[in-house]
Design a protein around this motif. Structure first.
Motif, short mmCIF file in Angstrom:
data_model
loop_
_atom_site.label_atom_id
_atom_site.label_comp_id
_atom_site.label_asym_id
_atom_site.label_seq_id
_atom_site.Cartn_x
_atom_site.Cartn_y
_atom_site.Cartn_z
N THR A 45 -5.15 2.15 4.19
CA THR A 45 -3.86 2.50 4.79
C THR A 45 -3.47 3.92 4.41
O THR A 45 -3.00 4.69 5.26
CB THR A 45 -2.78 1.49 4.30
OG1 THR A 45 -3.11 0.20 4.82
CG2 THR A 45 -1.38 1.89 4.77
N GLN A 90 0.18 -1.28 9.61
CA GLN A 90 -0.16 -2.58 9.07
C GLN A 90 1.07 -3.50 9.08
O GLN A 90 0.95 -4.71 9.24
CB GLN A 90 -0.69 -2.43 7.63
CG GLN A 90 -1.35 -3.67 7.08
CD GLN A 90 -2.17 -3.39 5.83
OE1 GLN A 90 -2.03 -2.35 5.19
NE2 GLN A 90 -3.04 -4.32 5.47
N ASP A 166 -4.20 -0.10 11.91
CA ASP A 166 -4.34 -0.72 10.60
C ASP A 166 -4.33 -2.24 10.75
O ASP A 166 -3.27 -2.85 10.86
CB ASP A 166 -3.19 -0.26 9.70
CG ASP A 166 -3.55 -0.31 8.23
OD1 ASP A 166 -4.55 -0.96 7.88
OD2 ASP A 166 -2.82 0.30 7.43
MG LIG Z 1 -3.80 -1.48 4.00
#
Ligand SMILES: [Mg+2]
Ligand SMILES: Nc1ncnc2c1ncn2[C@@H]1O[C@H](COP(=O)(O)OP(=O)(O)OP(=O)(O)O)[C@@H](O)[C@H]1O
Length: 227
Positions: A45, A90, A166
């Motif tokens: 990330t 994410q 993500d």
């Molecule tokens: Mg991550």
């Protein structure tokens, strides 16, 4: 299209410094579709946020769509991202007071502009991911997998050269995830887009042209666990 050299990013917590991401060298060509893999906490990330220009590395060079992000100000990086990069976070990051369609159009507002053409594109994308009958729902009125698909539409609405995702399919059932990945790869191939997708799913990774394991990018930096 993407070039990284000797990039490092640490987070400071009081007196302590946590090395979150280290990439000795990474090159991704225009139009390449890359799966980014690696164990939890290895910095996937963080790396996507560096590529998007959300985070600035402590050191090293980052070039994406012809610009050196490490030399730009935050405002310049934000503009560059709006014009050239689509990002699926994410944690999705949809805005709660707005409907699915409005959230996708907000993506357009930061890019090419939320004009009537953007609305047509936004509606078409939502239709394509199976949300034609959910456009006017707010995020809390959608399932997690549906929210995730709205976030994918928002990332694509500006027709960006680079799409950073993500774990975009982490909350989809197998059949839906497969369909959304088909659609993503079809849009990417057709638009000659460069795609970097974080995934923990080996089947999804196999569908990409190349898999990059973050653990292998650290080069000499990994030896001895950082420097
Ligand atoms: Mg991550
Ligand atoms: N704000 C922060 N302050 C301190 N440490 C952080 C911060 N954000 C992340 N980290 C640390 O940096 C490392 C990399 O985090 P990152 O979120 O990039 O991992 P990841 O590879 O995406 O993991 P996952 O697969 O679980 O999503 C982790 O070890 C994490 O604990």
């Amino acid at each position: 299209m993407i070039h990284l050299r000797s990039v490092q990013k640490s987070y400071r917590r009081g007196a302590e410094s946590v090395l979150a991401c280290a990439v000795d060298r990474l090159d991704i060509a225009a139009g390449e579709q890359v799966a980014l893999v690696g164990r939890s906490g290895t910095g996937k990330t963080t790396l996507l946020h560096i590529l998007a220009g959300i985070l600035r590395p402590d050191s090293g060079e980052v070039e994406i769509v012809g610009r050196r992000l490490d030399t730009l100000s935050e405002a310049q990086r934000d503009r560059h991202r709006g014009r050239h990069i689509g990002m699926v976070y994410q944690t999705f990051n949809l805005l709660q007071p707005f409907t699915a369609l409005e959230n996708v159009l907000l993506g357009a507002l930061f890019g090419r502009g939320a004009d009537s053409q953007a609305r047509v594109r936004a509606e078409a994308l939502l239709e394509q991911v199976g949300l034609g009958d959910r456009m006017h729902h707010r995020p809390r009125e959608l399932s997690v997998g549906q929210v995730q698909r709205v976030a994918i539409c928002r990332a694509l609405v500006n027709d960006p050269e680079v799409v950073l995702m993500d774990e975009p399919l982490g909350n989809q059932d197998k059949a839906t995830g497969g369909q959304v990945l088909d659609l993503l790869l079809q849009i990417a191939s057709h638009g000659k887009k460069t795609v970097v997708m974080v995934t923990h799913d080996p089947e999804s990774a196999k569908r990409m042209q190349r898999t990059v394991d973050l653990a292998t990018l650290r080069g000499e930096i990994a030896v001895g666990g950082g420097r």
